[in-house]
Design a protein around this motif. Structure first.
Motif, mmCIF file in Angstrom:
data_model
loop_
_atom_site.group_PDB
_atom_site.id
_atom_site.type_symbol
_atom_site.label_atom_id
_atom_site.label_comp_id
_atom_site.label_asym_id
_atom_site.label_seq_id
_atom_site.Cartn_x
_atom_site.Cartn_y
_atom_site.Cartn_z
ATOM 1 N N GLN A 136 0.834 -1.198 0.000
ATOM 2 C CA GLN A 136 0.000 0.000 0.000
ATOM 3 C C GLN A 136 0.876 1.259 0.000
ATOM 4 O O GLN A 136 0.583 2.241 -0.686
ATOM 5 N N ALA A 137 1.977 1.222 0.750
ATOM 6 C CA ALA A 137 2.890 2.379 0.756
ATOM 7 C C ALA A 137 3.547 2.575 -0.608
ATOM 8 O O ALA A 137 3.763 3.706 -1.070
ATOM 9 N N PHE A 138 3.823 1.440 -1.276
ATOM 10 C CA PHE A 138 4.439 1.536 -2.598
ATOM 11 C C PHE A 138 3.489 2.174 -3.611
ATOM 12 O O PHE A 138 3.884 2.989 -4.454
ATOM 13 N N ILE A 139 2.215 1.792 -3.536
ATOM 14 C CA ILE A 139 1.216 2.387 -4.432
ATOM 15 C C ILE A 139 1.133 3.888 -4.202
ATOM 16 O O ILE A 139 1.059 4.690 -5.129
ATOM 17 N N THR A 140 1.163 4.273 -2.948
ATOM 18 C CA THR A 140 1.112 5.704 -2.633
ATOM 19 C C THR A 140 2.320 6.445 -3.203
ATOM 20 O O THR A 140 2.211 7.547 -3.742
ATOM 21 N N MET A 141 3.459 5.792 -3.081
ATOM 22 C CA MET A 141 4.673 6.439 -3.604
ATOM 23 C C MET A 141 4.656 6.536 -5.130
ATOM 24 O O MET A 141 5.131 7.517 -5.716
ATOM 25 N N VAL A 142 4.103 5.535 -5.804
ATOM 26 C CA VAL A 142 3.997 5.602 -7.267
ATOM 27 C C VAL A 142 3.107 6.759 -7.684
ATOM 28 O O VAL A 142 3.404 7.503 -8.621
ATOM 29 N N GLN A 143 2.001 6.924 -6.990
ATOM 30 C CA GLN A 143 1.114 8.043 -7.298
ATOM 31 C C GLN A 143 1.802 9.383 -7.039
ATOM 32 O O GLN A 143 1.668 10.335 -7.809
ATOM 33 N N ARG A 144 2.557 9.435 -5.954
ATOM 34 C CA ARG A 144 3.285 10.663 -5.634
ATOM 35 C C ARG A 144 4.358 10.954 -6.673
ATOM 36 O O ARG A 144 4.619 12.096 -7.018
ATOM 37 N N ARG A 145 4.970 9.852 -7.154
ATOM 38 C CA ARG A 145 5.995 10.032 -8.185
ATOM 39 C C ARG A 145 5.403 10.660 -9.437
ATOM 40 O O ARG A 145 5.986 11.549 -10.059
ATOM 41 N N GLU A 146 4.215 10.209 -9.817
ATOM 42 C CA GLU A 146 3.562 10.771 -11.003
ATOM 43 C C GLU A 146 3.250 12.252 -10.808
ATOM 44 O O GLU A 146 3.405 13.069 -11.723
ATOM 45 N N GLN A 147 2.826 12.607 -9.610
ATOM 46 C CA GLN A 147 2.555 14.022 -9.340
ATOM 47 C C GLN A 147 3.826 14.865 -9.445
ATOM 48 O O GLN A 147 3.837 15.954 -10.026
ATOM 49 N N LEU A 148 4.922 14.356 -8.853
ATOM 50 C CA LEU A 148 6.185 15.102 -8.904
ATOM 51 C C LEU A 148 6.727 15.214 -10.334
ATOM 52 O O LEU A 148 7.323 16.226 -10.716
ATOM 53 N N THR A 149 6.535 14.136 -11.107
ATOM 54 C CA THR A 149 6.969 14.179 -12.505
ATOM 55 C C THR A 149 6.242 15.278 -13.270
ATOM 56 O O THR A 149 6.830 16.024 -14.055
ATOM 57 N N GLN A 150 4.912 15.365 -13.021
ATOM 58 C CA GLN A 150 4.129 16.409 -13.678
ATOM 59 C C GLN A 150 4.594 17.788 -13.238
ATOM 60 O O GLN A 150 4.728 18.708 -14.057
ATOM 61 N N GLN A 151 4.854 17.963 -11.950
ATOM 62 C CA GLN A 151 5.337 19.255 -11.464
ATOM 63 C C GLN A 151 6.703 19.606 -12.060
ATOM 64 O O GLN A 151 6.978 20.755 -12.402
ATOM 65 N N CYS A 152 7.556 18.605 -12.166
ATOM 66 C CA CYS A 152 8.884 18.846 -12.737
ATOM 67 C C CYS A 152 8.796 19.316 -14.180
ATOM 68 O O CYS A 152 9.501 20.237 -14.599
ATOM 69 N N MET A 153 7.903 18.698 -14.948
ATOM 70 C CA MET A 153 7.737 19.099 -16.344
ATOM 71 C C MET A 153 7.181 20.515 -16.444
ATOM 72 O O MET A 153 7.609 21.301 -17.293
ATOM 73 N N GLU A 154 6.251 20.840 -15.538
ATOM 74 C CA GLU A 154 5.703 22.195 -15.552
ATOM 75 C C GLU A 154 6.763 23.231 -15.171
ATOM 76 O O GLU A 154 6.850 24.314 -15.780
ATOM 77 N N LEU A 155 7.559 22.899 -14.156
ATOM 78 C CA LEU A 155 8.617 23.826 -13.756
ATOM 79 C C LEU A 155 9.675 23.984 -14.845
ATOM 80 O O LEU A 155 10.195 25.084 -15.075
ATOM 81 N N GLU A 156 10.002 22.913 -15.523
ATOM 82 C CA GLU A 156 10.978 22.991 -16.604
ATOM 83 C C GLU A 156 10.460 23.879 -17.735
ATOM 84 O O GLU A 156 11.192 24.680 -18.316
ATOM 85 N N LYS A 157 9.172 23.733 -18.012
ATOM 86 C CA LYS A 157 8.569 24.579 -19.040
ATOM 87 C C LYS A 157 8.582 26.042 -18.616
ATOM 88 O O LYS A 157 8.853 26.947 -19.417
ATOM 89 N N SER A 158 8.331 26.291 -17.326
ATOM 90 C CA SER A 158 8.365 27.667 -16.819
ATOM 91 C C SER A 158 9.769 28.263 -16.912
ATOM 92 O O SER A 158 9.949 29.428 -17.234
ATOM 93 N N VAL A 159 10.779 27.411 -16.606
ATOM 94 C CA VAL A 159 12.165 27.881 -16.713
ATOM 95 C C VAL A 159 12.490 28.295 -18.143
ATOM 96 O O VAL A 159 13.121 29.326 -18.392
ATOM 97 N N GLU A 160 12.060 27.498 -19.115
ATOM 98 C CA GLU A 160 12.310 27.839 -20.518
ATOM 99 C C GLU A 160 11.611 29.141 -20.903
ATOM 100 O O GLU A 160 12.195 29.990 -21.593
ATOM 101 N N GLU A 161 10.367 29.296 -20.450
ATOM 102 C CA GLU A 161 9.634 30.528 -20.777
ATOM 103 C C GLU A 161 10.299 31.746 -20.139
ATOM 104 O O GLU A 161 10.429 32.801 -20.778
ATOM 105 N N LEU A 162 10.727 31.607 -18.889
ATOM 106 C CA LEU A 162 11.383 32.730 -18.221
ATOM 107 C C LEU A 162 12.728 33.058 -18.868
ATOM 108 O O LEU A 162 13.112 34.226 -18.982
ATOM 109 N N THR A 163 13.452 32.024 -19.268
ATOM 110 C CA THR A 163 14.732 32.263 -19.951
ATOM 111 C C THR A 163 14.524 33.004 -21.262
ATOM 112 O O THR A 163 15.252 33.945 -21.596
#
Length: 657
Positions: A597-624
């Motif tokens: 059950q903890a592993f499932i939670t971590m997988v879901q959290r990983r997907e959320q962080l991946t999405q945030q990372c992609m959004e932040l990377e896109k923001s960095v490119e736009e700001l640059t």
């Protein structure tokens, strides 16, 4: 009615009768002298018949005003006497016209360039050099000397030189063709000029001396232009020069007396000694009583640099650093404004073979602006002219000036028949460092040879040069340190990568690292108790490198896979599955269920962080990208600011003048 002429004092057949109006003085008058008052006639007669009495005071006849831009402010003499019948249908030239005609030269160096042009044109007559120097204590102050070893002028040619509109230069290679340059240039430099010329034509060796004196004309109240002039002819029997009597001995004496009266020479012998400086043939021009500036200093500075002639009181541009100041002030693009040596070095795109310019006794080395440019390109342009005229293709060499981006220099150098007409002409004010060189022979220069006539061809050329400068700046500014406005390689022209191969390769190398970074985020195990920001920071820091401890060290990798497969089976068998079918029974211990059950939670959290990372990377490119745009806009604003400041200083200077 024919064109205007300056009339020499000697032997004009149409004005012989005017001698009778001067009560037998023999001094020819072209026009009225101060209303023909007896006192003026007496002064002229005394000075003419007794030149030795003026020896000690010849240098004291200084102009009323020593400042050029104020020298024309005087009232013309009221002409109450009717002109002689001899002068009917003749356009008279008032002495004041000499000054107003010379105002076409706003720049003293432009006037000197006119005299240099006359010397360069003499290369076809055998001239090999021209000398520019000063003569100290000439009439009480410095005088400007310009001397060439060309063919010289015979008596008729020197009279044409002293007149308006006469020019024998009709070839396509000649620079001067208007017949006005000598008068405008000499009167712009000083009110008085004396000319010595030796010529050999038709096996006759002659010497001629003439003086064009604005001081003389104003002091005597003349309302027409008088030009004292004498000639000498070589006598092979005596081996020396003798007086050439064109009309009468009295004519010669009167002209000679005027020359000695209004020049720094007090004796005929001193006058003839000037020909000793002419080897064989040539022309020697001396401009004296040079103009002063508003501060009372000589406009031409001979003392600051013994190898150069400078313009006095030239304002220096201000820069934020010593490096920028020294770099800008030392560049020829700024020095030519106040240094005659710098201006003469770029004045001609190509001098005649074996022809040299000597300034203050030192050779002027030609400076070719195109050789200073970086990342040069040759762009050809064929102007669209009338169908009856076949225009030649214009080749423009364009590039960044050596020293960019620290140099505040840009513009096009336009030559006409190898003579510089418009130096560093700024067609646009935001392409800092972009310099071009071109020769345009299809245009006609103005009479001062500092601009072109505003014809349709010139206006089209101006538009083309603007586009050329902007286009070159857009695709090459990054080569010297500026930020290009082009954001992606899709917007670049096909040949752009050739000029910036290193930058292109570095971008290509960076792309796999970004993809690897995204993959690391997807494969990373986030079971460690770290915040999303800390985890994202560590992943970005290790972008392109191998991650450490993807899974927790105390976990059994096989059990995790088994638990994942068990969850998949549960999801498949749950729902509306038939009850009679045998369901797989999976016995999972209580501890293992919690870990799953903890592993499932971590997988879901990983997907959320991946999405945030992609959004932040896109923001960095736009700001640059936004940062680059703002930097480019800031550079343009700074360039416009610098240009406006320069124009403000120039406008203030012109207002003070």
């Amino acid at each position: 009615m024919e064109g205007m002429h300056l009339h020499p004092l000697v032997g004009e057949k149409t004005i012989k009768k005017r001698m009778e109006d001067l009560n037998g003085t023999g001094f020819l008058e072209i026009g009225r002298i101060d209303g023909l008052r007896n006192s003026s006639l007496s002064e002229i007669r005394n000075s003419s018949l007794n030149p030795s009495s003026q020896c000690s005071t010849s240098h004291k006849f200084l102009p009323h005003c020593r400042q050029f831009w104020k020298a024309g402010d005087y009232s013309a003499v009221d002409a109450t006497q009717p002109t002689s019948k001899t002068y009917q249908n003749r356009m008279r030239v008032h002495p004041k016209f000499l000054h107003s005609n010379a105002t076409s030269h706003k720049w003293a160096f432009g006037a000197i360039a006119e005299l240099l042009d006359n010397a360069v044109d003499e290369a076809c007559n055998g001239a090999t050099s021209v000398i520019i120097d000063k003569i100290a204590n000439f009439g009480g102050s410095h005088a400007l000397l310009i001397q060439d070893d060309g063919g010289g002028m015979d008596p008729e040619s020197i009279r044409h030189c002293m007149s308006f509109g006469f020019s024998n230069k009709q070839s396509n290679s000649s620079i001067g063709q208007y017949g006005n340059g000598f008068k405008t240039s000499t009167m712009r430099l000083g009110p008085d000029v004396i000319v010595f010329s030796r010529s050999c034509k038709e096996r006759s060796l002659t010497q001629s001396v003439g003086i064009l004196s604005y001081t003389f004309l104003r002091k005597t109240g003349c309302d027409d232009v008088l030009v004292p002039m004498v000639d000498y002819n070589f006598n092979p029997l005596t081996g020396g020069f003798v007086r050439m009597i064109r009309h009468s001995e009295k004519h010669f004496r009167d002209n000679l007396s005027a020359l000695l009266r209004w020049s720094p020479f007090s004796k005929e012998e001193e006058l003839l000694n000037q020909f000793n400086h002419i080897k064989g043939r040539g022309t020697r021009i001396i401009v004296f009583n040079l103009w002063l500036n508003d501060n009372g200093d000589p406009e031409l500075d001979f003392d600051t640099n013994e190898k150069d002639i400078l313009i006095s009181g030239t304002p220096k541009e201000m820069h934020s650093s010593w490096f920028a100041r020294d770099l800008n002030e030392g560049h020829i693009g700024n020095r030519f404004h106040y240094s005659l040596r710098a201006y003469a070095s770029i004045l001609y795109l190509r001098l005649p073979e074996n022809f040299k310019i000597f300034l203050r006794g030192h050779l002027v080395d030609p400076h070719y602006i195109a050789e200073d440019l970086l990342y040069k390109q040759c762009i050809k342009y064929k102007p669209q002219v009338a169908s009856t005229i076949e225009s030649e293709e214009i080749g423009t060499v364009i590039g960044f000036v050596n020293g960019a981006p620290h140099l505040d220099i840009h513009g096009f150098n336009i030559y006409h028949r190898c003579r510089l007409i418009m130096p560093f002409w700024r067609v646009v004010h935001k392409c800092k460092g972009v310099v071009g060189v071109l020769q345009v022979d299809c245009l006609k220069p103005t009479h001062d040879k500092q601009d072109f006539e505003r014809s349709d061809v010139f206006l089209k050329l101006e538009i083309r040069l603007k586009c050329m400068a902007l286009e070159y700046w857009k695709y090459h500014c990054h080569l010297v340190g500026y930020t290009p406005k082009v954001a992606s390689s899709k917007e670049l022209p096909a040949d752009y990568r050739l000029y910036n191969q290193e930058t292109f390769e570095s971008v290509q190398e960076a792309l796999p690292k970004r993809r690897k970074c995204a993959q690391d985020v997807e494969e990373a195990d986030v079971s460690q108790p770290q915040s999303s920001f800390t985890r994202l920071k560590s992943i970005l820091a290790n972008c392109g490198e191998s991650s450490h401890a993807v899974l927790p060290e105390n976990e059994n990798y096989g059990e995790n896979i088994y638990a994942t497969e068990a969850l998949k089976l549960q999801s498949v068998t749950s729902g509306d599955a038939p009850a009679h079918k045998t369901k797989p029974q999976i016995q999972i211990q209580h501890g293992k269920r919690d870990r799953n059950q903890a592993f499932i939670t971590m997988v879901q959290r990983r997907e959320q962080l991946t999405q945030q990372c992609m959004e932040l990377e896109k923001s960095v490119e736009e700001l640059t990208h936004k940062k680059q745009e703002l930097i480019s806009e800031l550079e343009v604003v700074l360039l416009v600011h610098d240009d406006l400041c320069a124009e403000l200083k120039y406008t203030g200077k012109m207002v003070r003048l």
